[in-house]
Scaffold this active site. Sequence first.
Site, short mmCIF file in Angstrom:
data_model
loop_
_atom_site.label_atom_id
_atom_site.label_comp_id
_atom_site.label_asym_id
_atom_site.label_seq_id
_atom_site.Cartn_x
_atom_site.Cartn_y
_atom_site.Cartn_z
CG ASP A 177 6.09 4.63 -5.15
OD1 ASP A 177 4.84 4.66 -5.06
OD2 ASP A 177 6.69 4.89 -6.21
NE ARG A 187 -9.62 11.28 -5.77
CZ ARG A 187 -9.13 10.12 -5.30
NH1 ARG A 187 -9.47 9.66 -4.12
NH2 ARG A 187 -8.30 9.41 -6.04
CG ASP A 231 -10.84 -1.00 -3.12
OD1 ASP A 231 -11.33 -2.00 -3.66
OD2 ASP A 231 -9.78 -0.49 -3.52
N GLY A 250 -6.30 0.46 2.19
CA GLY A 250 -6.36 1.76 2.88
C GLY A 250 -5.71 2.77 1.97
P1 AMP Z 1 -6.34 1.60 -6.66
O1 AMP Z 1 -6.16 0.51 -7.66
O2 AMP Z 1 -5.76 2.93 -7.08
O3 AMP Z 1 -7.74 1.73 -6.21
O4 AMP Z 1 -5.45 1.19 -5.40
C1 AMP Z 1 -5.63 -0.01 -4.67
C2 AMP Z 1 -4.88 0.07 -3.37
O5 AMP Z 1 -3.47 0.22 -3.61
C3 AMP Z 1 -5.27 1.22 -2.48
O6 AMP Z 1 -5.27 0.78 -1.15
C4 AMP Z 1 -4.21 2.25 -2.76
O7 AMP Z 1 -4.03 3.16 -1.70
C5 AMP Z 1 -2.98 1.39 -2.97
N1 AMP Z 1 -1.97 2.02 -3.84
C6 AMP Z 1 -2.05 2.24 -5.17
N2 AMP Z 1 -0.92 2.81 -5.63
C7 AMP Z 1 -0.10 2.95 -4.57
C8 AMP Z 1 1.22 3.48 -4.38
N3 AMP Z 1 1.93 3.96 -5.40
N4 AMP Z 1 1.73 3.45 -3.13
C9 AMP Z 1 1.04 2.95 -2.09
N5 AMP Z 1 -0.19 2.44 -2.21
C10 AMP Z 1 -0.76 2.44 -3.43
MG MG Z 2 -8.72 2.73 -4.96
#
Ligand code: AMP
Ligand code: MG
Length: 483
Positions: A119, A170, A246, A84
């Site tokens: 975080d 964004r 996702d 999410g």
């Molecule tokens: P991503 O690799 O950016 O597509 O992120 C994968 C998942 O990790 C998604 O559900 C993001 O919302 C969550 N996520 C990535 N970085 C953070 C962060 N610093 N704090 C909380 N959730 C994160």
């Molecule tokens: Mg993502």
Amino acid sequence: MKLDHSFAEELTALASEVKPIKLKNSRLEVFNHDLATELDLPSEWQNETHLFSALYAQDGALNRCSVAQKYGGHQFGHWNPELGDGRGLLLAETIDLQRQRWDLHLKGAGPTPYSRFADGRAVLRSTIREYLASEALHSLGIPTSRALCLISSDDPIYREKQERAAKMIRVCQSHLRFGHFEYFYHSKQPEKLQSLFDYCFKYHFSDCAEAESPYLAMLEKIVHDTAKLIAKWQAFGFNHGVMNTDNMSIHGITFDYGPYAFLDDFEPTFICNHSDPQGRYSFDSQPGIGLWNLNALAQTFTPHLEIEQIKQALNSYEPTLLKEYSTLMHNKLGLLPQPAFVEANSKIINTWLDLLAFEKKDYSVTFRQLCKFDILGGNQKLRDQFINRDRFDEWAEHYTLALKEQGMNQTQRQTKMRQHNPHIVLRNYLAQQIIDRAEEGNFEMFHQFIDALKKPYEEIEKYQKFSAPPPDWGKQLEISCSS
Ligand code: AMP
Ligand code: MG
């Protein structure tokens, strides 16, 4: 201008209300005036006080109904229902003068119910990388989310080292991901999956809603748009790096930028993501992974479509991608895509790519040099760069013959080729230099580069510095998912 909240109000099962947190010493560092004008956004938002009031004041226009979205996703091939928006919020939707709906989404907004152990923050580095990439892809005509603004701060956060937190807004048609559909499908919530489809037909696929088979039309459209998108990535040498479901948009746009890269040396098996040693998301795996992801999405259409219909939709992926890729590569090499020439041209295109791969030539620079190829004299400067001259000469002979046979006026061809082979490409070493300066508070190079990206096909004297291939240190940058 009216702000809307259709997702938050109509898809409540996917939305958790969360307000954005304010960071220490927040500064509106960059604002994309062109985009704001295109979207008909309030002009006062370019003013920091007004924008921050919309974001943080009680009942502000951009936090009145801000929500974190729930979704799942196949990450590196494995289903994960726990995803999410962990650090992003859908602030609002805006509708432009053409009646097109746009999401305004804040990245780095603070913790949400989906942050798990992380975080909820984003580092300055990753917001800059996303801003640059989305503007770079947009300038090349590759569908992508856009960047409206970047907010820096003095809030310290910890990744491999201490960095500073930042945010960006964004913009894209919607943040609906393949993983939204998969979440309801795999958690066996058919009514909610249905409400998601209904929402899509109402707001985003209204043309499909009127088709004889709306679900087939919708799936076919997503397959088509995804195929065309990935063809463009391949032609321009873009490696996304984290094609988890996702991170796949149902609008066929480039989305969720992480450890992406434009190719420097042409290595088809190039892996930009340091956290992907197996190369699941390597450059040349992207077309196959696109189809894998579409299969995962298509499964969620099974309550509405027969297997034969799903196959029909998925079967259109490969020909659509190949046709688009072939058109783009014909343009890049100045070849005419007439049916009579296509077979011979494909051979010339493929041998050229083999040649580049064999000698690990810089993808963008070498294509740009090819624009000067002369059917009488070849291109000595280009030839000199190849170690295996015989191999180059053999290819150049076939290429010359094809160009002569296809008879395009030489000057016209060269001009056209220059419009398909960018002079300015966002390379990781440039992004890194921009980040290094920005981390010291200096955004001058950032602004210059954004300005250069407005005309990526032109050779403008003051921006020549952005056209150089990377120095050796710049080829070895390791970009991980930790951002
Ligand atoms: P991503 O690799 O950016 O597509 O992120 C994968 C998942 O990790 C998604 O559900 C993001 O919302 C969550 N996520 C990535 N970085 C953070 C962060 N610093 N704090 C909380 N959730 C994160
Ligand atoms: Mg993502």
